[in-house]
Design a protein around this motif. Structure first.
Motif, PDB file in Angstrom:
ATOM      1  N   CYS A 228     175.446  -0.942  27.023  1.00 39.81           N
ATOM      2  CA  CYS A 228     174.727  -0.705  28.280  1.00 39.81           C
ATOM      3  C   CYS A 228     175.699  -0.241  29.358  1.00 39.81           C
ATOM      4  O   CYS A 228     176.794  -0.793  29.487  1.00 39.81           O
ATOM      5  N   HIS A 273     175.137  11.399  31.802  1.00 43.65           N
ATOM      6  CA  HIS A 273     174.578  10.149  31.290  1.00 43.65           C
ATOM      7  C   HIS A 273     174.606   9.031  32.336  1.00 43.65           C
ATOM      8  O   HIS A 273     173.776   8.119  32.282  1.00 43.65           O
ATOM      9  N   ILE A 274     175.578   9.097  33.242  1.00 50.54           N
ATOM     10  CA  ILE A 274     175.636   8.115  34.332  1.00 50.54           C
ATOM     11  C   ILE A 274     175.685   8.874  35.652  1.00 50.54           C
ATOM     12  O   ILE A 274     176.061  10.052  35.695  1.00 50.54           O
ATOM     13  N   ASP A 305     171.839   3.067  33.688  1.00 49.18           N
ATOM     14  CA  ASP A 305     171.814   4.500  33.377  1.00 49.18           C
ATOM     15  C   ASP A 305     171.632   4.771  31.895  1.00 49.18           C
ATOM     16  O   ASP A 305     171.031   5.775  31.499  1.00 49.18           O
ATOM     17  N   LEU A 306     172.202   3.930  31.057  1.00 54.82           N
ATOM     18  CA  LEU A 306     172.279   4.238  29.632  1.00 54.82           C
ATOM     19  C   LEU A 306     172.145   2.960  28.829  1.00 54.82           C
ATOM     20  O   LEU A 306     172.854   1.989  29.106  1.00 54.82           O
TER      21      LEU A 306
END
Length: 306
Positions: A228, A273-274, A305-306
Motif C-alpha cells: 500500500c 501511480h502516486i 494512491d496504490l
C-alpha cells in the motif's frame, strides 16, 4: 598468478591449486566484482574503497570445504573477507588488505523447517528460504528488501532489522536468532554452535570473530500481504499517520516506511501511480487489514494512491 591487490606476496596460483577441488575464481574482472558491496552509495566510502581488491575468490560448498579453505588461509597468513550477496552499504565485504574472498553462496541449503523456525546454511538466499517456507504456511519473521540476492548469513553477520521488524522487533531481540554455528580460523578450524543470547556475540560482527556456517531463525505464520502507498501534504502528517497505523492492532502491518517528497523523485516508476510532490507512506498490510489501514490514512488527511 600475481597479487591483484598489490598487497600480498602469496603465490595465488599455487594457493588455488592447493584448494582443488574447491571452486575458485581467478579472473581479475570477476574478483574485482566480488570485491564490492554497495558502499558506492556513499561518495566518501567510494573514494576510499573503490581501488580495494582481493586476490582470489573461493566458493566452498559445505563445512568440510570451508574448513579446508580456512586452514589453508591460516597456513599462508592470508587476509580473509567473508562475502554473501554483497548488499551491505558500508564496505564490510571489501578486502581492504587484499587476500582471499570467501564467497558463501555455494553453501545454500535449507537444512530444516520446524514449528516456528528454519535452519539454513549461511549462503542461502532469503527469498529461497521464504519460498521453501511457503508450503509450510510460514515466512521469515524479517528479511531485507534485497532478499533476492542477500544471504541469510550476511543478514545475521551485518544486518540489524528488516521487513517485519515493525511487528517482530530487531534481529537481536530475544527469540529472533535462535542459534547459529560458526567456524574458527586456525590450523584446524573448529565448529561451535551458539544458542539464544550467546549467538549475539557473533551477530552483527561482520564475520570478524567467526565464520557463520548455518543459522536458525524464528519464523511466523505466512499472511497475504498487500503493498500500500499513501501520500500526504507534509512529512509530519505522513509520519503521524505511520505512527497511528503502527499503534492500530487491526492493521498489523509488516512494513511501514515514510519517504520525503524530495526522495520520491528518485523513483521514476512511481510516476502516475502516486501524487506528485507529496510525501509518501509505504506499507505491507495483511489483506484483512487494508480497510483499517485506509481509515487511518483518511483520518490523518492522506490519500491511498496504490
Amino acid at each position: 598468478m600475481t597479487s591483484l591487490s598489490g598487497k600480498t606476496d602469496i603465490d595465488w596460483a599455487a594457493f588455488a591449486a592447493a584448494l582443488a577441488p574447491i571452486e575458485t575464481i581467478t579472473e581479475p574482472v570477476l574478483i574485482k566484482k566480488r570485491s564490492r558491496d554497495f558502499f558506492w552509495y556513499s561518495p566518501i566510502l567510494n573514494a576510499e574503497l573503490k581501488r580495494c581488491f582481493g586476490d582470489l575468490v573461493a566458493r566452498p560448498a559445505d563445512t568440510d570445504q570451508m574448513r579446508r579453505t580456512l586452514a589453508l588461509a591460516y597456513a599462508h597468513d592470508a587476509p580473509i573477507v567473508l562475502r554473501g550477496g554483497g548488499t551491505g552499504n558500508y564496505g564490510q565485504a571489501v578486502p581492504m588488505d587484499g587476500g582471499l574472498i570467501i564467497d558463501t553462496t555455494a553453501m545454500n541449503r535449507v537444512l530444516e523447517i520446524g514449528d516456528g523456525y528454519v535452519r539454513a546454511e549461511a549462503g542461502a538466499l532469503m527469498a529461497d528460504i521464504n519460498a521453501a517456507l511457503a508450503p509450510h504456511g510460514a515466512e521469515m519473521a524479517m528479511f531485507p528488501s534485497t532478499q533476492d540476492i542477500a544471504t541469510v548469513g550476511g543478514f545475521v553477520a551485518g544486518g540489524s532489522a528488516g521487513i517485519g521488524s515493525i511487528a517482530n522487533g530487531a534481529l537481536r531481540d530475544p527469540g529472533n536468532i535462535l542459534s547459529l554455528t560458526a567456524m574458527t580460523v586456525g590450523e584446524v578450524p573448529q565448529l561451535r554452535t551458539f544458542e539464544g543470547a550467546e549467538a549475539l556475540h557473533i551477530h552483527h560482527a561482520w564475520g570478524l570473530n567467526g565464520v557463520i556456517t548455518d543459522v536458525t531463525l524464528r519464523t511466523v505464520p505466512k499472511r497475504d500481504w498487500v503493498g500500500c502507498m499513501a501520500t500526504f501534504d507534509s512529512y509530519e502528517t505522513a509520519y503521524a499517520a505511520g505512527l497511528a497505523i503502527a499503534q492500530t492492532a487491526e492493521v498489523g502491518c509488516k512494513l511501514l516506511t515514510t519517504v520525503d517528497a524530495r526522495i520520491c523523485a528518485y523513483f521514476p516508476k512511481l510516476a502516475g501511480h502516486i501524487r506528485a510532490d507529496k510525501h509518501l507512506l509505504v506499507s505491507l498490510v495483511p489483506a484483512e487489514g487494508t480497510d483499517a489501514f485506509q481509515a487511518v490514512v483518511r483520518a490523518q488527511g492522506g490519500q491511498l494512491d496504490l
